[in-house]
Design a protein around this motif. Sequence first.
Motif, PDB file in Angstrom:
ATOM      1  N   ALA A 165       1.043  -1.130  -0.051  1.00 51.36           N
ATOM      2  CA  ALA A 165       0.209   0.157   0.241  1.00 51.36           C
ATOM      3  C   ALA A 165       0.920   0.470  -0.156  1.00 51.36           C
ATOM      4  N   PHE A 166       0.337   2.824  -0.687  1.00 47.38           N
ATOM      5  CA  PHE A 166       1.358   3.326  -0.578  1.00 47.38           C
ATOM      6  C   PHE A 166      -0.039   4.925  -0.306  1.00 47.38           C
ATOM      7  N   GLU A 167       0.236   5.940   1.094  1.00 47.88           N
ATOM      8  CA  GLU A 167      -0.445   6.857   1.264  1.00 47.88           C
ATOM      9  C   GLU A 167      -0.538   7.408  -0.624  1.00 47.88           C
ATOM     10  N   VAL A 168      -1.253   8.029  -0.584  1.00 52.72           N
ATOM     11  CA  VAL A 168      -0.958   8.616  -2.150  1.00 52.72           C
ATOM     12  C   VAL A 168      -1.712  10.445  -1.754  1.00 52.72           C
ATOM     13  N   ALA A 169      -2.130  10.130  -0.957  1.00 54.15           N
ATOM     14  CA  ALA A 169      -2.742  11.369  -0.661  1.00 54.15           C
ATOM     15  C   ALA A 169      -2.694  11.469   0.695  1.00 54.15           C
ATOM     16  N   ASP A 170      -3.425  12.391   1.512  1.00 55.02           N
ATOM     17  CA  ASP A 170      -3.102  12.737   3.460  1.00 55.02           C
ATOM     18  C   ASP A 170      -4.736  11.905   2.854  1.00 55.02           C
ATOM     19  N   ASN A 171      -4.671  10.925   3.989  1.00 56.23           N
ATOM     20  CA  ASN A 171      -6.208   9.305   4.328  1.00 56.23           C
ATOM     21  C   ASN A 171      -6.515   8.800   3.093  1.00 56.23           C
ATOM     22  N   THR A 172      -5.734   8.549   1.675  1.00 56.56           N
ATOM     23  CA  THR A 172      -6.117   8.403   0.890  1.00 56.56           C
ATOM     24  C   THR A 172      -5.386   7.480  -0.022  1.00 56.56           C
ATOM     25  N   TYR A 173      -5.473   5.772   0.183  1.00 61.37           N
ATOM     26  CA  TYR A 173      -3.934   4.807   0.213  1.00 61.37           C
ATOM     27  C   TYR A 173      -4.648   4.273  -1.186  1.00 61.37           C
ATOM     28  N   LEU A 174      -3.467   3.503  -2.028  1.00 58.67           N
ATOM     29  CA  LEU A 174      -3.604   2.716  -2.914  1.00 58.67           C
ATOM     30  C   LEU A 174      -3.163   1.549  -2.780  1.00 58.67           C
ATOM     31  N   ALA A 175      -3.311   0.289  -2.550  1.00 63.52           N
ATOM     32  CA  ALA A 175      -3.657  -1.312  -2.020  1.00 63.52           C
ATOM     33  C   ALA A 175      -3.683  -2.099  -3.138  1.00 63.52           C
ATOM     34  N   ALA A 176      -2.733  -3.340  -3.405  1.00 65.42           N
ATOM     35  CA  ALA A 176      -2.526  -4.432  -4.290  1.00 65.42           C
ATOM     36  C   ALA A 176      -2.191  -5.290  -3.597  1.00 65.42           C
ATOM     37  N   TRP A 177      -3.115  -6.295  -3.943  1.00 61.45           N
ATOM     38  CA  TRP A 177      -2.378  -7.898  -4.027  1.00 61.45           C
ATOM     39  C   TRP A 177      -3.277  -8.497  -4.691  1.00 61.45           C
ATOM     40  N   PHE A 178      -2.156  -9.811  -5.299  1.00 56.17           N
ATOM     41  CA  PHE A 178      -2.413 -11.210  -6.000  1.00 56.17           C
ATOM     42  C   PHE A 178      -3.166 -12.073  -4.610  1.00 56.17           C
ATOM     43  N   GLU A 179      -3.803 -12.909  -5.586  1.00 53.57           N
ATOM     44  CA  GLU A 179      -4.547 -14.093  -4.792  1.00 53.57           C
ATOM     45  C   GLU A 179      -3.739 -15.175  -5.173  1.00 53.57           C
ATOM     46  N   GLU A 180      -2.654 -16.032  -5.392  1.00 51.25           N
ATOM     47  CA  GLU A 180      -1.654 -17.023  -5.846  1.00 51.25           C
ATOM     48  C   GLU A 180      -3.268 -18.319  -5.193  1.00 51.25           C
ATOM     49  N   GLY A 181      -2.907 -18.733  -5.878  1.00 50.52           N
ATOM     50  CA  GLY A 181      -3.734 -20.857  -6.172  1.00 50.52           C
ATOM     51  C   GLY A 181      -5.082 -19.923  -6.908  1.00 50.52           C
ATOM     52  N   TYR A 182      -4.920 -18.883  -6.843  1.00 49.72           N
ATOM     53  CA  TYR A 182      -6.748 -18.393  -7.573  1.00 49.72           C
ATOM     54  C   TYR A 182      -6.442 -17.597  -8.780  1.00 49.72           C
ATOM     55  N   GLY A 183      -5.392 -16.381  -8.725  1.00 50.37           N
ATOM     56  CA  GLY A 183      -5.248 -15.600 -10.694  1.00 50.37           C
ATOM     57  C   GLY A 183      -5.686 -14.648 -10.154  1.00 50.37           C
ATOM     58  N   ASP A 184      -6.249 -13.829  -9.253  1.00 51.46           N
ATOM     59  CA  ASP A 184      -7.390 -12.658  -9.336  1.00 51.46           C
ATOM     60  C   ASP A 184      -5.723 -11.766  -8.405  1.00 51.46           C
ATOM     61  N   TYR A 185      -5.706 -10.211  -9.417  1.00 49.84           N
ATOM     62  CA  TYR A 185      -5.034  -9.915  -8.784  1.00 49.84           C
ATOM     63  C   TYR A 185      -5.627  -7.886  -8.854  1.00 49.84           C
ATOM     64  N   VAL A 186      -5.708  -7.582  -7.254  1.00 52.26           N
ATOM     65  CA  VAL A 186      -6.950  -6.533  -6.702  1.00 52.26           C
ATOM     66  C   VAL A 186      -5.701  -5.653  -6.773  1.00 52.26           C
ATOM     67  N   THR A 187      -6.911  -3.838  -6.752  1.00 53.62           N
ATOM     68  CA  THR A 187      -5.850  -3.094  -6.525  1.00 53.62           C
ATOM     69  C   THR A 187      -6.869  -1.687  -5.778  1.00 53.62           C
ATOM     70  N   LEU A 188      -7.359  -0.882  -5.131  1.00 52.28           N
ATOM     71  CA  LEU A 188      -7.894  -0.531  -5.193  1.00 52.28           C
ATOM     72  C   LEU A 188      -7.408   0.755  -4.307  1.00 52.28           C
ATOM     73  N   HIS A 189      -8.018   1.849  -5.038  1.00 55.83           N
ATOM     74  CA  HIS A 189      -8.153   3.133  -4.798  1.00 55.83           C
ATOM     75  C   HIS A 189      -9.404   3.389  -3.174  1.00 55.83           C
ATOM     76  N   ILE A 190      -8.449   3.830  -1.784  1.00 55.24           N
ATOM     77  CA  ILE A 190      -9.550   4.209  -1.012  1.00 55.24           C
ATOM     78  C   ILE A 190      -8.998   5.766  -0.843  1.00 55.24           C
ATOM     79  N   ASN A 191     -10.621   6.490   0.253  1.00 52.73           N
ATOM     80  CA  ASN A 191     -10.003   7.208   0.363  1.00 52.73           C
ATOM     81  C   ASN A 191     -11.047   7.476   1.117  1.00 52.73           C
ATOM     82  N   PHE A 192     -10.304   7.367   2.512  1.00 50.59           N
ATOM     83  CA  PHE A 192     -11.109   7.789   3.954  1.00 50.59           C
ATOM     84  C   PHE A 192     -11.608   8.978   3.869  1.00 50.59           C
ATOM     85  N   ASN A 193     -11.687  10.298   2.516  1.00 48.31           N
ATOM     86  CA  ASN A 193     -12.089  11.745   3.324  1.00 48.31           C
ATOM     87  C   ASN A 193     -13.635  11.597   2.770  1.00 48.31           C
TER      88      ASN A 193
END
Length: 133
Positions: free
Chosen positions: A78-106
């Motif tokens: 994860a990266f905090e790309v702005a104040d209280n705003t995050y970019l998070a990513a993960w790969f689900e090994e075994g399932y082949g899913d790659y997920v990225t979330l842009h989360i803005n708590f503001n």
Amino acid sequence: MMKIFYKFAFVVWLITSANNVFADDLKPSTRALDGTAISYNYTSGRSYHVKFAPDGVSYQYLTGSKPEKWWGPFPYTAFEVADNTYLAAWFEEGYGDYVTLHINFNNNLLYGSAILQGETVHFHGAKIVKVEK
């Protein structure tokens, strides 16, 4: 000959300076999301509960066929790309899913992008309905 050398040196300086300025602007990865759980509803109708922890991200697909099942934990970055705003990513090994979330708590908005099973593309916005820290 010296003019060519100076021009070459100037171009090299411009390129390396530009790269350093850009790199200096990037923020390091963060573990600030550890201990955070969020629930959100996508515009597509899908709903999730996601929790971030030191051992990875886990989630429940609340509108899926097994809403009580926890998937994960999957290592995430994860990266905090702005104040209280995050970019998070993960790969689900075994399932082949790659997920990225842009989360803005503001503004409690989330944007998700996923390649599911290496084939299906998911790209939707969501409203965050609950945050626990």
